[in-house]
Design a protein around this motif. Structure first.
Motif, PDB file in Angstrom:
ATOM      1  N   LEU A  25      55.161 -14.944   2.439  1.00  0.00           N
ATOM      2  CA  LEU A  25      54.144 -14.865   4.312  1.00  0.00           C
ATOM      3  C   LEU A  25      53.607 -15.363   4.881  1.00  0.00           C
ATOM      4  O   LEU A  25      53.821 -15.388   5.957  1.00  0.00           O
ATOM      5  N   SER A  26      55.003 -17.161   4.678  1.00  0.00           N
ATOM      6  CA  SER A  26      54.929 -17.686   6.168  1.00  0.00           C
ATOM      7  C   SER A  26      56.369 -16.760   6.770  1.00  0.00           C
ATOM      8  O   SER A  26      55.601 -17.032   8.657  1.00  0.00           O
ATOM      9  N   ALA A  27      56.555 -16.117   6.596  1.00  0.00           N
ATOM     10  CA  ALA A  27      57.955 -15.610   7.292  1.00  0.00           C
ATOM     11  C   ALA A  27      56.695 -14.362   7.852  1.00  0.00           C
ATOM     12  O   ALA A  27      57.182 -13.940   9.253  1.00  0.00           O
ATOM     13  N   ARG A 102      49.928  -8.716  -2.975  1.00  0.00           N
ATOM     14  CA  ARG A 102      48.855  -7.624  -3.367  1.00  0.00           C
ATOM     15  C   ARG A 102      48.294  -7.674  -4.294  1.00  0.00           C
ATOM     16  O   ARG A 102      46.120  -7.448  -3.891  1.00  0.00           O
ATOM     17  N   LEU A 103      48.242  -7.905  -4.913  1.00  0.00           N
ATOM     18  CA  LEU A 103      47.098  -8.211  -6.228  1.00  0.00           C
ATOM     19  C   LEU A 103      46.540 -10.030  -6.252  1.00  0.00           C
ATOM     20  O   LEU A 103      45.161  -9.458  -6.625  1.00  0.00           O
ATOM     21  N   TYR A 104      46.941 -10.490  -5.792  1.00  0.00           N
ATOM     22  CA  TYR A 104      46.884 -11.493  -5.573  1.00  0.00           C
ATOM     23  C   TYR A 104      45.178 -11.623  -4.153  1.00  0.00           C
ATOM     24  O   TYR A 104      44.243 -12.033  -4.571  1.00  0.00           O
ATOM     25  N   ALA A 105      45.459 -10.497  -3.724  1.00  0.00           N
ATOM     26  CA  ALA A 105      44.644 -10.894  -2.648  1.00  0.00           C
ATOM     27  C   ALA A 105      43.300  -9.744  -2.973  1.00  0.00           C
ATOM     28  O   ALA A 105      42.080  -9.716  -2.786  1.00  0.00           O
ATOM     29  N   HIS A 106      44.280  -8.631  -3.396  1.00  0.00           N
ATOM     30  CA  HIS A 106      42.831  -7.622  -4.438  1.00  0.00           C
ATOM     31  C   HIS A 106      42.309  -8.412  -5.197  1.00  0.00           C
ATOM     32  O   HIS A 106      41.225  -7.587  -5.654  1.00  0.00           O
ATOM     33  N   GLN A 107      42.754  -8.827  -6.111  1.00  0.00           N
ATOM     34  CA  GLN A 107      41.822  -9.868  -7.098  1.00  0.00           C
ATOM     35  C   GLN A 107      41.014 -10.590  -6.569  1.00  0.00           C
ATOM     36  O   GLN A 107      39.599 -11.032  -7.089  1.00  0.00           O
ATOM     37  N   ALA A 108      41.186 -11.269  -5.205  1.00  0.00           N
ATOM     38  CA  ALA A 108      39.878 -11.629  -4.628  1.00  0.00           C
ATOM     39  C   ALA A 108      38.998 -11.548  -4.047  1.00  0.00           C
ATOM     40  O   ALA A 108      37.946 -11.746  -4.066  1.00  0.00           O
ATOM     41  N   VAL A 109      38.861 -10.589  -3.549  1.00  0.00           N
ATOM     42  CA  VAL A 109      38.525  -9.613  -3.744  1.00  0.00           C
ATOM     43  C   VAL A 109      37.076  -9.148  -4.651  1.00  0.00           C
ATOM     44  O   VAL A 109      36.064  -9.255  -4.381  1.00  0.00           O
ATOM     45  N   LEU A 157      48.482  -8.910  13.251  1.00  0.00           N
ATOM     46  CA  LEU A 157      48.675 -10.732  12.884  1.00  0.00           C
ATOM     47  C   LEU A 157      46.433 -10.526  11.955  1.00  0.00           C
ATOM     48  O   LEU A 157      46.633 -11.160  10.897  1.00  0.00           O
ATOM     49  N   PHE A 158      45.809  -9.911  12.586  1.00  0.00           N
ATOM     50  CA  PHE A 158      44.593  -9.971  11.347  1.00  0.00           C
ATOM     51  C   PHE A 158      45.185  -9.579   9.897  1.00  0.00           C
ATOM     52  O   PHE A 158      44.660 -10.516   9.036  1.00  0.00           O
ATOM     53  N   ASP A 159      45.799  -8.305   9.798  1.00  0.00           N
ATOM     54  CA  ASP A 159      45.282  -7.380   8.570  1.00  0.00           C
ATOM     55  C   ASP A 159      46.967  -8.956   8.026  1.00  0.00           C
ATOM     56  O   ASP A 159      46.223  -8.768   6.341  1.00  0.00           O
ATOM     57  N   ILE A 160      47.951  -9.146   8.702  1.00  0.00           N
ATOM     58  CA  ILE A 160      48.290  -9.819   7.542  1.00  0.00           C
ATOM     59  C   ILE A 160      47.786 -11.090   7.583  1.00  0.00           C
ATOM     60  O   ILE A 160      48.120 -11.885   5.960  1.00  0.00           O
ATOM     61  N   ASN A 161      47.710 -11.853   7.930  1.00  0.00           N
ATOM     62  CA  ASN A 161      46.970 -13.137   8.097  1.00  0.00           C
ATOM     63  C   ASN A 161      45.179 -13.280   6.792  1.00  0.00           C
ATOM     64  O   ASN A 161      45.083 -14.061   6.197  1.00  0.00           O
ATOM     65  N   LYS A 162      45.167 -11.713   6.785  1.00  0.00           N
ATOM     66  CA  LYS A 162      43.597 -11.670   6.134  1.00  0.00           C
ATOM     67  C   LYS A 162      44.530 -12.016   4.638  1.00  0.00           C
ATOM     68  O   LYS A 162      43.820 -12.526   3.765  1.00  0.00           O
ATOM     69  N   LEU A 163      45.078 -10.724   4.392  1.00  0.00           N
ATOM     70  CA  LEU A 163      45.954 -10.591   3.059  1.00  0.00           C
ATOM     71  C   LEU A 163      46.711 -12.219   2.349  1.00  0.00           C
ATOM     72  O   LEU A 163      46.360 -12.585   1.576  1.00  0.00           O
ATOM     73  N   ARG A 164      47.037 -12.695   3.644  1.00  0.00           N
ATOM     74  CA  ARG A 164      47.848 -14.008   3.579  1.00  0.00           C
ATOM     75  C   ARG A 164      46.786 -15.364   2.910  1.00  0.00           C
ATOM     76  O   ARG A 164      46.654 -15.699   1.997  1.00  0.00           O
ATOM     77  N   SER A 167      45.329 -14.132  -0.260  1.00  0.00           N
ATOM     78  CA  SER A 167      46.126 -14.609  -1.700  1.00  0.00           C
ATOM     79  C   SER A 167      46.203 -16.084  -2.113  1.00  0.00           C
ATOM     80  O   SER A 167      46.351 -16.177  -2.901  1.00  0.00           O
ATOM     81  N   GLU A 168      46.115 -16.376  -1.194  1.00  0.00           N
ATOM     82  CA  GLU A 168      46.245 -18.096  -1.012  1.00  0.00           C
ATOM     83  C   GLU A 168      45.365 -18.341  -1.603  1.00  0.00           C
ATOM     84  O   GLU A 168      44.832 -18.950  -2.575  1.00  0.00           O
ATOM     85  N   LYS A 169      43.852 -18.395  -1.773  1.00  0.00           N
ATOM     86  CA  LYS A 169      42.736 -18.262  -2.570  1.00  0.00           C
ATOM     87  C   LYS A 169      42.564 -17.938  -3.838  1.00  0.00           C
ATOM     88  O   LYS A 169      42.521 -18.652  -4.645  1.00  0.00           O
ATOM     89  N   MET A 170      43.438 -17.245  -4.239  1.00  0.00           N
ATOM     90  CA  MET A 170      43.394 -16.646  -5.477  1.00  0.00           C
ATOM     91  C   MET A 170      44.532 -17.453  -6.299  1.00  0.00           C
ATOM     92  O   MET A 170      43.870 -17.816  -7.392  1.00  0.00           O
ATOM     93  N   GLN A 171      45.353 -18.366  -5.707  1.00  0.00           N
ATOM     94  CA  GLN A 171      46.357 -18.684  -6.192  1.00  0.00           C
ATOM     95  C   GLN A 171      45.774 -19.796  -6.796  1.00  0.00           C
ATOM     96  O   GLN A 171      46.476 -20.383  -7.491  1.00  0.00           O
TER      97      GLN A 171
END
Length: 479
Positions: A25-27, A102-109, A157-164, A167-171
């Motif tokens: 994701l940093s990439a 995306r599974l991390y991000a989906h479940q975070a929501v 950038l907003f979309d990428i960072n929101k997902l990242r 994801s980080e919060k979920m993990q």
């Protein structure tokens, strides 16, 4: 740390799977502070070479997130742009990784682990500033990323960072409460076959006694008075704080940016700085205040919820040569008294060292990675290694000068190697902290794997026919 071949593969899998999404994701954030301009042409060449590839097909769907073929291609291109080796990275492995994210991000929501738009926008702003600093102008950034305007670039950038960030919060939530008991560490160690136990490299324990020369009161007052003049000029004469910071600030980290920082309460700044920053209103300039780095004034430009955009000016009072010479003489005297047996190195550290972090522990340095007292030679900071590499047992070096890379005053120190540990096979008693760390990593990996398996079953997932033949690490096709 050296591992036998099997152990090396085993722990590489445990560690790399756990942190992989951070690396990938940093990439895809399109931002890397070390990206050099010479990579730009290589990336453009990569973009050109992939233009013939179908980029608009749907590769997979995870929850509410759609992954396009172009997302996979872009991720590969961005990895190349940052110098990452892509030799072993396949289309299927990248798709699998993007699906995990995306599974991390989906479940975070679903779990209400929300990230505010203000936080995401602040991160995007920082990335844009970094990119502009790297390539020279916003126009070059837009041209490089083939964006017609800054609004479309910000949106991506907003979309990428929101997902990242989701994801980080979920993990983080999955592993936040995980710990290992001493019994779990023992069981983890005992189940490793004797021939596969890791080999730990040679290590050192290092102690130091520090003298920190200070500026005289008249020099401190000069800095305070100068900052008061700058504050008055900005407030009464409409002078530019930005320009003043560029001209006068002695903070190497922000001087070229007009003293600019964006920060939250969690940003690793010293407490005094954060206390002042979060006590100001928008447009307000602080009175001069002191930190370990010198004297500052802060202008708050914008407050966005828990985030503050500010500019600051740092002035470091001049330390006269005489004060530095005195510090060296004191250390020479302390060193000689230790060698003469008047007191031990640890006693001298407690009574004479100016470094609060080490003086109460016999001057013993702590490894910033795990706070252990041991430093593995192959992983030691090069500057520290150069300071001690020629020291023999019980020898104390002559006073060394160490400049502060953050712009603070220099310090002087004497050092001693207090213990040496030769390369050896892992020993439960001697290497408990390292073994504990490996045991925790394995437990975290297992927890994440279990979570992933459970949520793949519960979530809506579709993999395009062209990708269903992939061998994924997870059961994405739900066979």
């Amino acid at each position: 740390m050296k591992l036998s071949k099997k152990m090396n593969l085993r722990f590489m899998k445990i560690q790399s799977r756990y942190v992989a999404f951070l690396l990938f994701l940093s990439a895809i954030t399109l931002v890397n502070g070390q990206m050099a301009e010479e990579n730009l042409q290589a990336v453009n060449d990569s973009v050109t070479s992939t233009e013939k590839v179908k980029l608009d097909g749907i590769a997979a769907v995870v929850g509410d997130y759609v992954i396009l073929d172009s997302d996979i291609e872009k991720t590969l291109i961005d990895l190349k742009s940052q110098g990452a080796s892509t030799q072993d990275i396949t289309h299927c492995s990248l798709l699998g990784k993007l699906m995990e994210d995306r599974l991390y991000a989906h479940q975070a929501v679903q779990d209400s682990l929300l990230v505010s738009d203000e936080q995401v926008n602040a991160q995007s702003d920082r990335q844009i500033q970094q990119l502009v600093a790297q390539v020279g102008s916003m126009e070059k950034v837009l041209k490089f990323y083939k964006k017609p305007d800054i609004e479309s670039f910000r949106k991506e950038l907003f979309d990428i960072n929101k997902l990242r960030m989701l994801s980080e919060k979920m993990q983080a939530k999955i592993v936040e409460e995980l710990e290992v008991t001493p019994e779990e560490v023992r069981q983890f160690f005992n189940k490793i076959p004797e021939e596969e136990r890791p080999i730990f490299g040679a290590e050192l324990e290092i102690a130091q006694i520090v003298k920190q020369p200070t500026a005289p009161e008249e020099e401190k007052q000069k800095a305070i008075n100068r900052l008061k003049q700058i504050k008055q000029d900005v407030e009464e004469n409409d002078a530019s704080f930005n320009v003043k910071a560029i001209l006068y600030s002695q903070d190497p980290g922000s001087k070229s940016k007009g003293g600019f920082y964006s920060m939250t309460r969690e940003t690793p700044f010293v407490k005094e700085f954060k206390d002042v920053a979060f006590s100001l209103q928008e447009g307000e300039i602080s009175e001069p205040f002191e930190t370990t780095f010198g004297y500052h004034i802060i202008l708050v430009e914008k407050i966005r919820g828990q985030e503050v955009d500010l500019r600051h000016i740092l002035l470091i009072p001049e330390i006269p040569q005489s004060a530095m010479e005195t510090a060296v003489k004191e250390l020479d005297s302390i060193r000689q008294h230790i060698l003469d047996g008047k007191y031990t190195f640890a006693e001298a550290a407690l009574n004479f060292s100016d470094e609060k972090e080490t003086k109460f522990d016999g001057g013993l340095l702590r490894n910033p990675i795990n706070f252990d007292s041991r430093f593995e030679l192959t992983k030691m900071d090069p500057a520290l290694y150069n300071q001690v590499r020629n020291l023999k047992d019980n020898e104390i070096c002559r006073p060394l000068k160490e400049d502060d890379p953050r712009g603070g005053a220099p310090k002087f120190k004497i050092m001693q190697i207090t213990n040496r540990f030769d390369e050896h096979k892992a020993d439960f008693a001697k290497d408990y902290l390292k073994i504990q760390e490996l045991a925790l990593r394995e437990k975290q990996f297992n927890a994440i794997k279990k979570w992933m398996n459970e949520h793949i079953e519960d979530a809506y997932i579709h993999v395009d026919e062209d990708n269903r033949s992939c061998t994924f690490a997870n059961n994405w096709v739900k066979e």
